[in-house]
Design an enzyme around this catalytic site. Structure first.
Site, mmCIF file in Angstrom:
data_model
loop_
_atom_site.group_PDB
_atom_site.id
_atom_site.type_symbol
_atom_site.label_atom_id
_atom_site.label_comp_id
_atom_site.label_asym_id
_atom_site.label_seq_id
_atom_site.Cartn_x
_atom_site.Cartn_y
_atom_site.Cartn_z
ATOM 1 N N ARG A 119 8.284 0.913 -3.679
ATOM 2 C CA ARG A 119 8.743 1.916 -4.639
ATOM 3 C C ARG A 119 9.323 1.315 -5.917
ATOM 4 O O ARG A 119 9.401 1.994 -6.943
ATOM 5 C CB ARG A 119 9.788 2.814 -3.969
ATOM 6 C CG ARG A 119 9.231 3.676 -2.829
ATOM 7 C CD ARG A 119 10.338 4.437 -2.109
ATOM 8 N NE ARG A 119 11.259 3.535 -1.433
ATOM 9 C CZ ARG A 119 12.493 3.865 -1.070
ATOM 10 N NH1 ARG A 119 12.967 5.071 -1.351
ATOM 11 N NH2 ARG A 119 13.261 2.995 -0.442
ATOM 12 N N PRO B 105 0.838 -1.198 0.000
ATOM 13 C CA PRO B 105 0.000 0.000 0.000
ATOM 14 C C PRO B 105 0.873 1.249 0.000
ATOM 15 O O PRO B 105 1.808 1.352 0.795
ATOM 16 C CB PRO B 105 -0.794 -0.112 1.309
ATOM 17 C CG PRO B 105 -0.637 -1.531 1.743
ATOM 18 C CD PRO B 105 0.675 -1.987 1.225
ATOM 19 N N ASN C 103 10.059 -6.667 2.993
ATOM 20 C CA ASN C 103 9.812 -5.431 2.262
ATOM 21 C C ASN C 103 11.037 -4.531 2.375
ATOM 22 O O ASN C 103 11.542 -4.310 3.467
ATOM 23 C CB ASN C 103 8.565 -4.747 2.845
ATOM 24 C CG ASN C 103 8.229 -3.414 2.196
ATOM 25 O OD1 ASN C 103 7.667 -2.545 2.841
ATOM 26 N ND2 ASN C 103 8.556 -3.241 0.929
ATOM 27 N N GLY C 104 11.501 -4.032 1.228
ATOM 28 C CA GLY C 104 12.585 -3.062 1.249
ATOM 29 C C GLY C 104 13.649 -3.300 0.201
ATOM 30 O O GLY C 104 14.249 -4.379 0.132
ATOM 31 N N ASP C 105 13.832 -2.306 -0.684
ATOM 32 C CA ASP C 105 14.927 -2.280 -1.656
ATOM 33 C C ASP C 105 14.838 -3.382 -2.704
ATOM 34 O O ASP C 105 15.861 -3.979 -3.073
ATOM 35 C CB ASP C 105 16.286 -2.338 -0.952
ATOM 36 C CG ASP C 105 16.597 -1.049 -0.197
ATOM 37 O OD1 ASP C 105 15.868 -0.065 -0.393
ATOM 38 O OD2 ASP C 105 17.563 -1.036 0.578
ATOM 39 N N CYS D 288 3.664 3.451 10.116
ATOM 40 C CA CYS D 288 3.731 4.844 9.683
ATOM 41 C C CYS D 288 4.748 5.628 10.523
ATOM 42 O O CYS D 288 4.629 5.693 11.749
ATOM 43 C CB CYS D 288 2.368 5.506 9.789
ATOM 44 S SG CYS D 288 2.357 7.254 9.330
ATOM 45 N N ALA E 120 0.442 5.581 -0.235
ATOM 46 C CA ALA E 120 -0.476 6.711 -0.243
ATOM 47 C C ALA E 120 -0.397 7.465 -1.560
ATOM 48 O O ALA E 120 0.689 7.833 -2.021
ATOM 49 C CB ALA E 120 -0.169 7.653 0.913
ATOM 50 N N GLN F 21 -5.987 -2.138 3.188
ATOM 51 C CA GLN F 21 -5.168 -1.836 4.357
ATOM 52 C C GLN F 21 -5.912 -0.868 5.271
ATOM 53 O O GLN F 21 -6.457 0.139 4.821
ATOM 54 C CB GLN F 21 -3.810 -1.243 4.007
ATOM 55 C CG GLN F 21 -2.917 -1.169 5.253
ATOM 56 C CD GLN F 21 -1.526 -0.642 4.992
ATOM 57 O OE1 GLN F 21 -1.371 0.537 4.720
ATOM 58 N NE2 GLN F 21 -0.520 -1.503 5.086
#
Length: 396
Positions: free
Chosen positions: A254, A42, A229-231, A127, A44, A96
């Site tokens: 991303r 998710p 999660n990450g990179d 967050c 924003a 979510q």
């Protein structure tokens, strides 16, 4: 805390090794088996229905909506209800939800179930935004173990047969890590899976994601899936993360910005296939057009184009024509402006290999996490923070 360092291999030396037969299993979330074991994170202002649609066109997985807040959802906020909507062909419908009060969160989950609005609920406890953490919400909740447990317990109780998953960060900062206790609590309270964004709240989106923390969480949480999660900027890094950490699935954030075809590449590698070449510039511009057109159908064109400008920048990032196209795309006022720019591109271009690994989206420096003045004394308190801790609009 000391870690055995696990980091993504630099792009310059990375070799692509597709999955071997039987190497990976489908991701099991409740009764759903997700193949490939890939989840859209998710984000924003990003993972609305049009963006999910364009990603799903390239490959399968679990595609989660933008975050909605329990309070605004119960109040019938118009924008929140739009974000909570799904296209008829979306399955499973994954939403979510964010809340800080067990009662409010439970009532929101009960409403989702009773009105058949989703098939899966993901709870957001990661967050790092100052206005939320300084009131005791977001990433400040998992260290408060009793409150964290009550929130998950309430959601699971009211979800019935719907699986509830939980996402969190490593902790507030390196001195206040909470991901191991958070994983244990989520597992014991009936969560169907946990996701670790392998950064602290203090890191925001800076530095490297610490995959070694995912590996450690996987060693501790054994009865339910652990997602990392990450990179992950390239499909090969998803398989690399799973091989290094033994996690059960990967969460793509991303890395898919301007690259929805990343889901095609992920599907190929998990099926043991050779990667196709990335789209050329002209092919990417057609994908971009499709995305923008869908967004204009989903919301008023003026708002859609304003929203789309950031996507346009990501779509052309890394192509040799980026310097020429980016300022033009940032100035579009309507969909026809976009069509004219695309039509003006006569020469095709290939995406350089090194551009496949370029970071996109949020960039940030390390922050000092803002917390309530009595935060350390409240760690054993199970009372929820005030309503201000939920004072974030749906969508993040």
């Amino acid at each position: 805390m000391q870690f055995n360092k696990l980091e993504p291999t630099p792009a310059s030396v990375l070799k692509v090794f597709p999955a071997r037969p039987g190497e990976f299993n489908p991701l099991e979330i409740g009764d759903y088996k997700i193949w490939p074991p890939v989840v859209l994170a998710p984000m924003a202002g990003i993972t609305n229905a049009p963006f999910r649609r364009i990603c799903r066109r390239f490959g399968d997985g679990l595609f989660i909506s933008e975050m909605i807040t329990a309070r605004l959802f119960l109040e019938g906020d118009k924008r929140t209800l739009q974000l909570a909507g799904f296209a008829p062909d979306e399955s499973p419908r994954s939403i979510q939800l964010y809340g800080v009060d067990p009662d409010t969160l439970g009532r929101a989950v009960r409403k989702i179930v009773s009105e058949d609005l989703a098939d899966h609920i993901d709870l957001n406890f990661g967050c790092p935004v100052r206005k939320i953490t300084r009131k005791g919400g977001g990433a400040a909740i998992p260290p408060r173990q009793k409150l964290f447990a009550k929130l998950i317990r309430s959601a699971v109780k009211h979800a019935g047969a719907l699986p509830v998953t939980v996402k969190f960060r490593m902790g507030i900062d390196d001195q206040r890590l909470s991901y191991l206790s958070a994983g244990t609590i989520a597992e014991s309270e009936g969560a169907a899976a946990v996701t670790l964004h392998a950064r602290t709240a203090a890191q925001l989106y800076s530095g490297k994601a610490r995959w070694e923390a995912i590996a450690e969480l996987k060693q501790q949480v054994r009865r339910i899936p652990v997602l990392g999660n990450g990179d992950i900027w390239h499909a090969s890094q998803a398989l690399e993360m799973m091989r290094q950490t033994r996690c059960d699935g990967v969460v793509i954030g991303r890395g898919c910005l301007g690259r929805p075809w990343l889901f095609r590449d992920l599907a190929c590698l998990f099926e043991g296939l050779t990667l196709p070449p990335p789209p050329t510039l002209k092919e990417t511009l057609q994908i971009m057009n499709e995305h923008a057109r869908s967004l204009c159908r989903w919301m008023p064109e003026s708002g859609a184009i304003k929203t789309f400008r950031k996507h346009a920048r990501w779509y052309v990032q890394g192509y040799p024509g980026e310097a020429y196209l980016t300022p033009l795309l940032q100035g579009i006022e309507c969909f026809d402006d976009l069509l004219k720019i695309v039509a003006s591109v006569k020469d095709d271009q290939f995406l350089p290999k090194e551009a496949l690994f370029q970071p996109r989206g949020k960039q940030s420096a390390i922050q000092k996490v803002s917390l309530p003045h009595n935060y350390e004394q409240s760690l054993l308190d199970d009372r929820p923070p005030g309503a201000a801790a939920e004072a974030v609009s749906s969508g993040g």
